[in-house]
Write a protein that holds these residues in place. Structure first.
Motif, mmCIF file in Angstrom:
data_model
loop_
_atom_site.group_PDB
_atom_site.id
_atom_site.type_symbol
_atom_site.label_atom_id
_atom_site.label_comp_id
_atom_site.label_asym_id
_atom_site.label_seq_id
_atom_site.Cartn_x
_atom_site.Cartn_y
_atom_site.Cartn_z
ATOM 1 N N GLU A 1 0.807 -1.212 0.000
ATOM 2 C CA GLU A 1 0.000 0.000 0.000
ATOM 3 C C GLU A 1 0.846 1.271 0.000
ATOM 4 O OE1 GLU A 1 -2.400 -0.278 3.357
ATOM 5 O OE2 GLU A 1 -3.574 -1.969 2.613
ATOM 6 N N LEU A 2 0.271 2.267 -0.628
ATOM 7 C CA LEU A 2 0.887 3.576 -0.602
ATOM 8 C C LEU A 2 -0.038 4.477 0.198
ATOM 9 C CD1 LEU A 2 2.811 5.820 -1.517
ATOM 10 C CD2 LEU A 2 1.427 6.033 -3.567
ATOM 11 N N ASN A 3 0.375 4.842 1.356
ATOM 12 C CA ASN A 3 -0.494 5.661 2.184
ATOM 13 C C ASN A 3 0.331 6.500 3.144
ATOM 14 O OD1 ASN A 3 -2.576 6.813 3.493
ATOM 15 N ND2 ASN A 3 -3.693 4.908 3.854
ATOM 16 N N VAL A 4 0.745 7.616 2.645
ATOM 17 C CA VAL A 4 1.522 8.553 3.455
ATOM 18 C C VAL A 4 0.707 9.833 3.567
ATOM 19 C CG1 VAL A 4 3.672 9.826 3.638
ATOM 20 C CG2 VAL A 4 3.650 7.559 2.603
ATOM 21 N N SER A 5 0.304 10.130 4.744
ATOM 22 C CA SER A 5 -0.700 11.185 4.919
ATOM 23 C C SER A 5 -0.233 12.558 4.452
ATOM 24 C CB SER A 5 -1.127 11.251 6.379
ATOM 25 O OG SER A 5 -0.013 11.576 7.187
ATOM 26 N N THR A 6 1.066 12.789 4.427
ATOM 27 C CA THR A 6 1.548 14.117 4.046
ATOM 28 C C THR A 6 1.818 14.242 2.559
ATOM 29 O OG1 THR A 6 3.794 13.413 4.546
ATOM 30 C CG2 THR A 6 2.602 14.571 6.294
ATOM 31 N N LEU A 7 1.800 13.127 1.865
ATOM 32 C CA LEU A 7 2.165 13.142 0.452
ATOM 33 C C LEU A 7 1.060 13.778 -0.406
ATOM 34 C CD1 LEU A 7 4.529 12.105 -1.301
ATOM 35 C CD2 LEU A 7 3.111 10.121 -1.825
ATOM 36 N N LEU B 1 2.748 12.796 -6.383
ATOM 37 C CA LEU B 1 3.373 11.511 -6.685
ATOM 38 C C LEU B 1 3.585 11.394 -8.182
ATOM 39 C CD1 LEU B 1 4.292 8.662 -5.920
ATOM 40 C CD2 LEU B 1 1.896 7.942 -6.016
ATOM 41 N N LEU C 1 5.058 9.056 -10.998
ATOM 42 C CA LEU C 1 5.567 7.739 -11.387
ATOM 43 C C LEU C 1 5.620 7.608 -12.903
ATOM 44 C CD1 LEU C 1 3.608 5.645 -8.754
ATOM 45 C CD2 LEU C 1 6.059 6.082 -8.797
ATOM 46 N N LEU D 1 4.804 0.238 -14.896
ATOM 47 C CA LEU D 1 3.666 -0.195 -14.087
ATOM 48 C C LEU D 1 2.556 -0.770 -14.956
ATOM 49 C CD1 LEU D 1 3.493 2.855 -11.667
ATOM 50 C CD2 LEU D 1 4.362 0.555 -11.153
ATOM 51 N N GLU E 1 -0.319 -2.216 -13.325
ATOM 52 C CA GLU E 1 -1.574 -2.222 -12.592
ATOM 53 C C GLU E 1 -1.505 -1.329 -11.369
ATOM 54 O OE1 GLU E 1 -0.535 -6.213 -9.985
ATOM 55 O OE2 GLU E 1 -2.218 -6.214 -11.360
ATOM 56 N N LEU E 2 -2.674 -0.957 -10.929
ATOM 57 C CA LEU E 2 -2.836 -0.277 -9.671
ATOM 58 C C LEU E 2 -3.659 -1.217 -8.801
ATOM 59 C CD1 LEU E 2 -3.648 3.337 -10.859
ATOM 60 C CD2 LEU E 2 -1.527 2.517 -9.850
ATOM 61 N N PRO E 3 -3.713 -1.121 -7.529
ATOM 62 C CA PRO E 3 -3.184 -0.031 -6.731
ATOM 63 C C PRO E 3 -1.677 -0.107 -6.587
ATOM 64 C CG PRO E 3 -4.048 -1.701 -5.315
ATOM 65 C CD PRO E 3 -4.382 -2.111 -6.723
ATOM 66 N N LEU E 4 -1.163 1.020 -6.301
ATOM 67 C CA LEU E 4 0.252 1.072 -6.021
ATOM 68 C C LEU E 4 0.475 0.491 -4.641
ATOM 69 C CD1 LEU E 4 0.599 4.669 -7.320
ATOM 70 C CD2 LEU E 4 1.335 2.609 -8.483
#
Lengths: 101, 328
Positions: free
Chosen positions: A58-64, A67, A69, A74, A76-79
């Protein structure tokens, strides 16, 4: 190259880092997640122009907020949450350049 | 699909030049997204859930395999830039006219796109690219009050490709009243190399019909059609800017356009005849065109389009009237 790797490995010592650009480095998909939780202020990650093709965690950085890419492999998603923890970049970089870890 | 896969805080996401074949609905977690670039992938369809991106300002889906855009695109009220070039679009959703903020649309290199929805004419575009022709509205480089409409071919094409582009433009001009489409066709119609084609296809006649048959309206429907903010410092006297005189001027202009265009249709030195007529009537045309372009909110859409058509001809024919229009 060695300096660059050293810089990235030193990222944990930069807790106020806001922007991380690892564009056009030849980076391929990372190994298992590690932790880079020190970068709690990171708002921009530019990993364009690499060879990422499958990010399974998972990609889950609250401050980001930004992004990039662009120009990878790539399919497919999800990243993945590989980016959830930026420390995962370190072994990836190691893998690419020095086959560390 | 795990909805936690992407941080909801994202406002910018660029996934261009990858190998994605779809855009999962999981992206709907990105409610703060303002820029989404997924150009140059292999995406065949966009999810209806794209309406989640209510703050989206820029959507770049160029160079994919899209045959259509979801109708929910019409709900994106903040969307300013839409690039859907290089796909296989057959149509645009009729809801696109609801995107009130949209001012740049690129649907170039969609060879199957023959029609534009009627709602397209409600858009106030500054830039429109279609069929190899880029039409932009930009501040006059000379610093004069007004706007400059400029059409340019985006790239050189073979005669066959150009013919296909013209067919597209003809179809679009027939189905859309958007002045940028009409202008793009008009600008092409003045090209010596394609004049015969345009006449063959009856396209010029379509333009005349479009520019003259729509009855003049004084309702408020058209008030917001053309953003006149750039034109607010008009130097026209009040006597020439009243509603009634504006309509008279518009009617007269339309009549002249019809005359000029019918003349062209007679196949007697089509392009040259148009040019000569325009130059001959240059003095009379200048104040009319100026009035229409400076007070579009008081004029009928079709008449403004007619003015643009003539100004486009003048500009492309290299006369000085184009700039005179802006000075009056």
């Amino acid at each position: 190259l060695e300096k660059w790797v050293a810089l990235v490995k030193g990222l944990p010592a930069l807790p106020k880092l806001e922007k991380l650009v690892v564009a056009n480095t030849g980076m391929v998909d990372p190994p298992a997640a590690a932790s880079l939780t020190h970068l709690k202020t990171l708002s921009l990650l530019d990993a364009s122009g690499n060879r990422l093709w499958s990010i399974k965690t998972e990609l889950n950085v609250s401050t980001l907020t930004s992004l990039n890419l662009r120009d990878n492999q790539l399919r497919e998603l999800p990243l993945s949450s590989y980016f959830r923890d930026y420390s995962t970049l370190l072994p990836a970089i190691d893998l690419i350049f020095h086959n560390f870890s | 699909v795990n909805s936690d896969s992407l941080p909801p805080s994202l406002t910018f996401l660029d996934l261009s030049k990858n190998k994605l074949s779809s855009l999962p609905a999981a992206l709907q977690v990105l409610s703060q997204l303002q820029t989404l670039r997924i150009a140059s992938n292999a995406i065949a369809e966009l999810p209806e859930e794209i309406d989640t991106f209510q703050l989206l300002k820029e959507l770049d889906v160029s160079n994919n395999a899209l045959e259509k855009l979801p109708s929910t695109v019409g709900t994106l009220q903040c969307l300013r830039v839409l690039n859907a070039s290089g796909n296989t679009l057959k149509s645009l959703p009729s809801t696109i006219g609801h995107c009130r903020s949209l001012n740049s649309v690129n649907v170039d290199a969609n060879s199957k796109l023959k029609l534009l929805p009627r709602s397209f004419d409600s858009l106030d575009l500054d830039e429109f690219v279609v069929a190899g022709i880029k039409t932009i509205r930009s501040p006059n480089p000379q610093g004069l009050t007004g706007v400059v409409m400029k059409a340019e071919t985006t790239e050189a094409h073979s005669p066959n490709v150009m013919r296909k582009q013209l067919v597209q433009l003809v179809h679009m001009a027939r189905t859309s009243h958007n002045p940028l489409v009409v202008y793009a066709l008009a600008s092409k119609a003045t090209d010596e190399a394609v004049a015969d084609f345009v006449v063959e296809e009856g396209a010029l006649e379509d333009l005349v019909t479009f520019c003259t048959d729509v009855p003049a309206q004084s309702s408020t429907d058209d008030e917001n059609w053309f953003d006149s903010s750039d034109l607010s410092r008009s130097k026209l006297s009040s006597s020439t800017s009243s509603l009634s005189s504006s309509n008279l001027i518009a009617s007269s202009l339309a009549e002249q356009l019809r005359e000029i265009s019918l003349e062209a249709l007679s196949r007697l030195s089509q392009s040259d005849t148009i040019r000569l007529k325009l130059i001959r009537h240059e003095k009379e045309l200048v104040p009319m065109l100026s009035s229409l372009l400076r007070h579009p909110q008081r004029s009928n859409k079709a008449h403004v389009a007619a003015a643009l058509y003539i100004v486009g001809n003048l500009a492309l024919n290299g006369t000085s009237t184009f700039f005179q229009v802006l000075r009056v």
